[in-house]
Scaffold this motif. Structure first.
Motif, mmCIF file in Angstrom:
data_model
loop_
_atom_site.group_PDB
_atom_site.id
_atom_site.type_symbol
_atom_site.label_atom_id
_atom_site.label_comp_id
_atom_site.label_asym_id
_atom_site.label_seq_id
_atom_site.Cartn_x
_atom_site.Cartn_y
_atom_site.Cartn_z
ATOM 1 N N PRO A 693 0.579 -1.242 0.304
ATOM 2 C CA PRO A 693 -0.476 0.234 -0.018
ATOM 3 C C PRO A 693 0.875 1.402 -0.087
ATOM 4 N N GLU A 694 1.808 1.025 0.386
ATOM 5 C CA GLU A 694 2.832 2.562 1.016
ATOM 6 C C GLU A 694 3.095 2.818 -0.340
ATOM 7 N N ASP A 695 3.794 1.752 -1.219
ATOM 8 C CA ASP A 695 4.015 2.226 -3.102
ATOM 9 C C ASP A 695 2.999 3.174 -3.433
ATOM 10 N N TYR A 696 1.145 2.156 -3.414
ATOM 11 C CA TYR A 696 0.660 3.398 -3.602
ATOM 12 C C TYR A 696 1.160 4.616 -3.761
ATOM 13 N N ALA A 697 0.154 4.507 -2.414
ATOM 14 C CA ALA A 697 0.357 5.948 -1.947
ATOM 15 C C ALA A 697 1.907 6.985 -2.083
ATOM 16 N N GLU A 698 2.753 6.701 -2.406
ATOM 17 C CA GLU A 698 4.149 7.286 -2.952
ATOM 18 C C GLU A 698 3.500 8.069 -4.549
ATOM 19 N N ILE A 699 3.397 6.058 -5.012
ATOM 20 C CA ILE A 699 2.854 7.248 -6.676
ATOM 21 C C ILE A 699 2.030 8.005 -7.375
ATOM 22 N N ALA A 700 0.868 7.987 -5.981
ATOM 23 C CA ALA A 700 0.006 8.895 -6.136
ATOM 24 C C ALA A 700 0.329 10.774 -5.631
ATOM 25 N N ALA A 701 1.351 10.339 -5.519
ATOM 26 C CA ALA A 701 1.944 11.835 -4.392
ATOM 27 C C ALA A 701 2.852 12.542 -4.951
ATOM 28 N N ARG A 702 2.590 11.647 -6.850
ATOM 29 C CA ARG A 702 3.770 12.279 -7.430
ATOM 30 C C ARG A 702 2.945 13.349 -7.952
ATOM 31 N N HIS A 703 1.858 13.210 -8.025
ATOM 32 C CA HIS A 703 0.978 13.793 -9.060
ATOM 33 C C HIS A 703 0.766 15.682 -8.011
ATOM 34 N N PRO A 704 1.577 16.618 -8.998
ATOM 35 C CA PRO A 704 1.731 17.948 -8.822
ATOM 36 C C PRO A 704 0.322 18.439 -7.813
ATOM 37 N N LYS A 705 -0.724 17.833 -7.852
ATOM 38 C CA LYS A 705 -1.756 18.170 -7.317
ATOM 39 C C LYS A 705 -2.403 18.291 -5.986
ATOM 40 N N VAL A 706 -1.419 17.186 -5.962
ATOM 41 C CA VAL A 706 -1.545 16.068 -4.152
ATOM 42 C C VAL A 706 -0.733 16.581 -3.135
ATOM 43 N N GLN A 707 -1.381 17.212 -2.690
ATOM 44 C CA GLN A 707 -0.193 17.195 -1.336
ATOM 45 C C GLN A 707 0.373 16.628 0.049
ATOM 46 N N ARG A 708 -0.919 15.102 -0.044
ATOM 47 C CA ARG A 708 -0.359 13.527 0.480
ATOM 48 C C ARG A 708 -1.272 12.564 0.007
ATOM 49 N N ALA A 709 -1.117 11.314 -0.123
ATOM 50 C CA ALA A 709 -2.235 10.101 -0.282
ATOM 51 C C ALA A 709 -1.812 9.198 0.974
ATOM 52 N N ALA A 710 -2.474 8.694 0.802
ATOM 53 C CA ALA A 710 -2.629 6.991 1.618
ATOM 54 C C ALA A 710 -2.824 6.144 0.962
ATOM 55 N N ALA A 711 -3.024 4.968 1.873
ATOM 56 C CA ALA A 711 -3.376 4.214 0.941
ATOM 57 C C ALA A 711 -3.422 2.698 1.915
ATOM 58 N N GLU A 712 -4.312 1.747 1.450
ATOM 59 C CA GLU A 712 -4.253 0.432 2.376
ATOM 60 C C GLU A 712 -4.788 -0.640 2.253
ATOM 61 N N LEU A 713 -4.921 -1.917 2.856
ATOM 62 C CA LEU A 713 -5.090 -3.260 1.819
ATOM 63 C C LEU A 713 -6.378 -3.717 2.520
ATOM 64 N N ARG A 714 -7.649 -3.829 1.800
ATOM 65 C CA ARG A 714 -8.627 -4.629 2.417
ATOM 66 C C ARG A 714 -8.932 -5.903 1.837
#
Length: 884
Positions: A693-714
């Motif tokens: 999940p941390e990988d998904y959050a890190e890749i999403a946070a690369r977007h210039p309009k994203v301040q921060r992202a978080a992810a979890e596996l369910r």
């Protein structure tokens, strides 16, 4: 005649000329045979007609190791349906042979039978059709003679040892030569060969040294090694600057003809016109720096207008105004109001103005601005708000380029327009222009527009800040005259004899093209993004920069040995070559070329080889046109680009360029030691696959309009689902378009077996209550207003963010009681603070006050907007005590 294939076994010939002679003399013989799949039938072909009377008694098969005495049991003539095929017979044997070589011979033939004795027998193998990984071609029986190798001392690596080695060898092969005197011709040749050996030995050691990244010393070698792990050793890049060009006339010039030069002591005196480069020829180029307009097309026109030299802000009749920090819009004065006595435009006229702004009504006044979306403006403070006098303000109005010495030079900012809307002040008829720019270009500081001057005049100072138009993006570097690098050589293969009296065709191949190094420093720049915000246009990534080098090849008669143009190969044509960083992705027909920079900042061209990139044509000349100027030398200060130069002098036109903002972006070439340190780990720096999940959050946070992202596996009952929550900049909840864009981007990195769901962050509304004791010297209302601003969801007057601004809170940021109290206690006038309530809205207390913290989940963001129109978004209340 007995069966014997060894007659010519010792003779190995590559050209069987006798076979042709036998056919021409109409003498018969055995040509070849074929073995059937069951290895029981042998189809024997003849050089002439197959003899009709041949039988089992005329054919004998001998040889073999395990299977010997193979008997012939039947002989039949082949049925001939094609007259072009050779005559043959089918020989049937009693059993297949082994893997050894057998011999088939014709025996007991009549004496008058016209059979050549050399072709009475054939060697064959019963296993010829069996599959094999070996080449069926037999090794030649006449190998080249192997001469004994001389004894070589491999420890000889320098001039002295090579000289001793050669003399020792000569003493062994020429014992009668004993001369050792230095002027002797023999000793001279020995020392010359020792010198060449010393040089070659050094070159050999150097090649071994350059073979590894850790030991390579040359810049080109390190660059190629680093590229193997997808790391680019950059050569720096040039600087860029915004240049506001003041003009005395409305004029349109070509971008390729205009340049801007920094001021220097020997600069030519200003004249009533725009000079060319002639006055600069006597001045060394290192005394000044040259900038050229940076446009997508060098022939693009640059429109300069007098009205754009200085544009005033419009305050709608209000006074002591300023544009606040973060502003993204302004109203500009567009021309002059209507003459006195003319009525202001009515609603119908304003509607006509909106439909056709180029033809305004007569009562509107005269429009002078010609701004469009995409144009760049520079906001500049020209008067000292606290020190300028009314006389200074009058001087600023009279002179377009005037700015007060006490004006803050840091209060200058460039914006790229995203919207331009003409309008009119209905009270005065003043033509106006409403302009907007993007959030990236939001003002980083407030700009004062009008204020009260110093005592004793205390006069109203207007136009404290103005707008500069005619803004051109320019970058560092000057184009040099064209250079001829020489001819592309051709390499002819040595003629090869394919048969007696016939040589193979000689193919014309491109030889190795070597040229003198191109002197630098070459200008490196990144591709221009015409729509980028003004605040980002000066920034460059040096790893993406390519050299400014125009390369062209054309066939030329001077490249032929005798100058005969008729010998030029057909199909040759002039070609323009595109500069790329490497040829790894180039096709065989792509006209790509790489410019590699050596340790002395000189460039060498490397063309393709016909597989990775196209190779230049033989007998063609290579011409290059280079641009010089790179690195930090171009980071000139503000107001230094003050000279305009045109390709041809222009009389009567006065251009007054200046760069209100300093040039930036000039970067020095990357040191080799730094690339050697970073390259081995470059491939692991950027995440290329999402696994946890941390990988998904890190890749999403690369977007210039994203301040921060978080992810979890369910686990959703059938398979795993990755839920990604997005915290966007400047918004409490990410919009649907942004979520869809991030979902598309994450799908490229998604792990197989994972479902993907991208959602906005979970908003947690809070309910907070504080009891504040106000100091006796302060008004309760003022302190409460400061507290509401500090704990609000907006921006503070000083440019800071409120405690619950969307960009101040993010995933998992717990709300600590101590931080709330510290923030409140920092407000001037607060004597003491007590937190009365800290809980989630409508959920009641859950021990938060006792624990001193309100926990926020990993996909949750705290929110307390205190908006009475949206009470569901949280609230914070203050019980004020004391004060006045």
């Amino acid at each position: 005649m007995s069966c014997n294939c060894g007659t010519d076994a010792e003779l190995n010939c590559r050209d069987d000329a006798r076979r042709r002679m036998v056919r021409a003399a109409q003498v018969n013989g055995l040509d070849y045979l074929e073995v059937s799949d069951d290895q029981r039938k042998l189809t024997v072909y003849f050089l002439g007609p197959a003899p009709e009377g041949i039988g089992t008694g005329n054919i004998e098969i001998c040889g073999g190791v395990r299977e010997r005495d193979i008997a012939v049991i039947d002989v039949q003539l082949c049925p001939q349906t094609d007259p072009e095929r050779d005559n043959c017979i089918v020989v049937t044997v009693d059993r297949p042979g082994d893997f050894s070589t057998y011999c088939l011979c014709l025996v007991n033939l009549p004496e008058d039978a016209p059979f050549d004795p050399r072709y009475r027998c054939l060697e064959f193998s019963f296993k010829a059709a069996c599959p094999s990984d070996l080449d069926c071609q037999s090794e030649p029986r006449c190998p080249e003679e192997v001469t004994p190798a001389p004894e070589i001392d491999y420890l000889a690596k320098d001039y002295a040892s090579f000289r001793r080695l050669i003399l020792d060898r000569l003493a062994a092969v020429m014992p009668e030569w004993t001369e050792r005197h230095v002027p002797d011709i023999g000793i001279t040749l020995v020392e010359l060969l020792a010198y060449v050996g010393d040089y070659l030995s050094y070159h050999q050691d150097a090649v071994a040294t350059e073979a590894y990244l850790g030991t390579a010393r040359q810049r080109i070698s390190v660059r190629r090694h680093a590229r193997l792990v997808d790391y680019h050793l950059h050569e720096g890049c040039n600087a860029r600057a915004w240049v506001a060009v003041g003009t005395s006339q409305d004029r349109t010039l070509k971008a390729r003809d205009l340049s801007f030069v920094t001021s220097f002591q020997e600069a030519p005196a200003p004249a009533a016109g725009v000079p060319d480069w002639a006055p600069f020829e006597a001045v060394p180029e290192n005394r000044y720096e040259v900038f050229a307009p940076l446009v997508a097309d060098a022939d693009a026109p640059i429109a300069l207008r007098v009205a754009h030299n200085k544009i005033r802000f419009y305050t709608w009749g209000d006074r002591q105004c300023c544009l606040p920090k973060g502003a993204t819009a302004a109203t500009l004065v567009d021309g002059t109001p209507p003459a006195p006595g003319e009525p202001a435009p009515d609603q119908a006229q304003k509607a006509e103005l909106e439909r056709s702004p180029d033809t305004p009504p007569a009562s509107e006044g005269t429009r002078t601005l010609h701004l469009e979306p995409g144009d760049v403006l520079i906001l500049e403070e020209v008067l000292g708000p606290k020190t300028a006098s009314a006389a200074d303000a009058e001087a600023a109005r009279q002179v377009d380029t005037y700015f007060h010495p006490d004006a803050n030079p840091a209060h200058r900012h460039a914006v790229r327009l995203t919207g331009v809307t003409p309008s009119v002040d209905p009270l005065t008829g003043q033509p106006l222009l409403e302009v907007t720019w993007c959030e990236e270009d939001a003002l980083p500081m407030p700009f004062c527009v009008s204020t009260i001057g110093p005592a004793p005049e205390c006069a109203l100072l207007e136009d404290v800040s103005v707008v500069r138009g005619n803004v051109v993006l320019a970058d560092h570097g000057r184009w040099q005259p064209e250079d001829n690098l020489g001819c592309v050589p051709h390499a002819e293969e040595d003629p090869v004899c394919v048969a007696e009296g016939r040589a193979a065709d000689v193919a014309l191949r491109v030889g190795r093209f070597e040229h003198a190094p191109i002197e630098g420093p070459l200008t490196f720049t990144t591709p221009l993004d015409p729509g980028a915000p003004a605040s980002l246009s000066l920034r460059q990534d040096p790893h993406r920069a390519i050299p400014c080098l125009a390369v062209r090849s054309a066939p030329h008669a001077a490249c032929v040995a005798d100058g005969d143009a008729a010998k030029l190969p057909a199909g040759g044509e002039p070609r323009d070559w595109t500069l790329v960083r490497d040829l790894l992705a180039s096709g065989r027909y792509d006209t790509h070329v790489v410019a590699e920079i050596d340790d002395r900042r000189r460039a060498r061209l490397r063309f393709g080889d016909g597989r990775l990139g196209r190779a230049p044509d033989a007998f063609s000349q290579i011409h290059v046109r280079r641009r010089i100027g790179n690195g930090p030398d171009g980071n000139v200060g503000a107001d230094t680009l003050t000279i305009a130069v045109h390709a041809t002098p222009i009389n009567g036109l006065v251009l007054a360029p200046r760069n209100p903002l300093p040039a930036e972006g000039g970067t020095a070439p990357q040191p080799v030691a730094e690339a050697r340190l970073f390259a081995p780990y470059a491939f692991a720096e950027e995440l290329a696959r999402a696994v946890i999940p941390e990988d998904y959050a890190e890749i999403a946070a690369r977007h210039p309009k994203v301040q921060r992202a978080a992810a979890e596996l369910r686990w959703n009952g059938s398979w795993y689902e990755v839920r990604v929550a997005i915290d966007a900049f400047g918004a409490a909840v990410a919009d649907d378009d942004l979520l869809a864009e991030i979902h598309t981007e994450l799908s490229r990195f998604r792990r197989i077996g994972h479902d993907l769901a991208v959602r906005p962050a979970v908003q947690v509304p809070l309910d907070i209550a504080m009891t504040v004791c106000v100091a006796p010297t302060h008004l309760r209302a003022h302190v409460e207003a400061a507290l509401r601003a500090r704990f609000g969801s907006g921006c503070l007057p000083d440019g800071g963010l409120g405690y619950f601004h969307p960009d101040a809170q993010s995933f998992g940021d717990d709300i600590a009681l101590s931080r709330l109290l510290a923030a409140a206690q920092a407000i001037d006038g607060v004597e003491s603070v007590q937190l009365a309530r800290l809980e989630r809205l409508h959920e009641g207390p859950n021990g938060e006050l006792a624990a001193g913290v309100l926990a926020i989940g990993p996909l949750e963001i705290a929110r307390a907007d205190s908006d009475p129109n949206a009470p569901e978004n949280g609230r914070i209340t203050f019980a004020m005590r004391g004060g006045r």
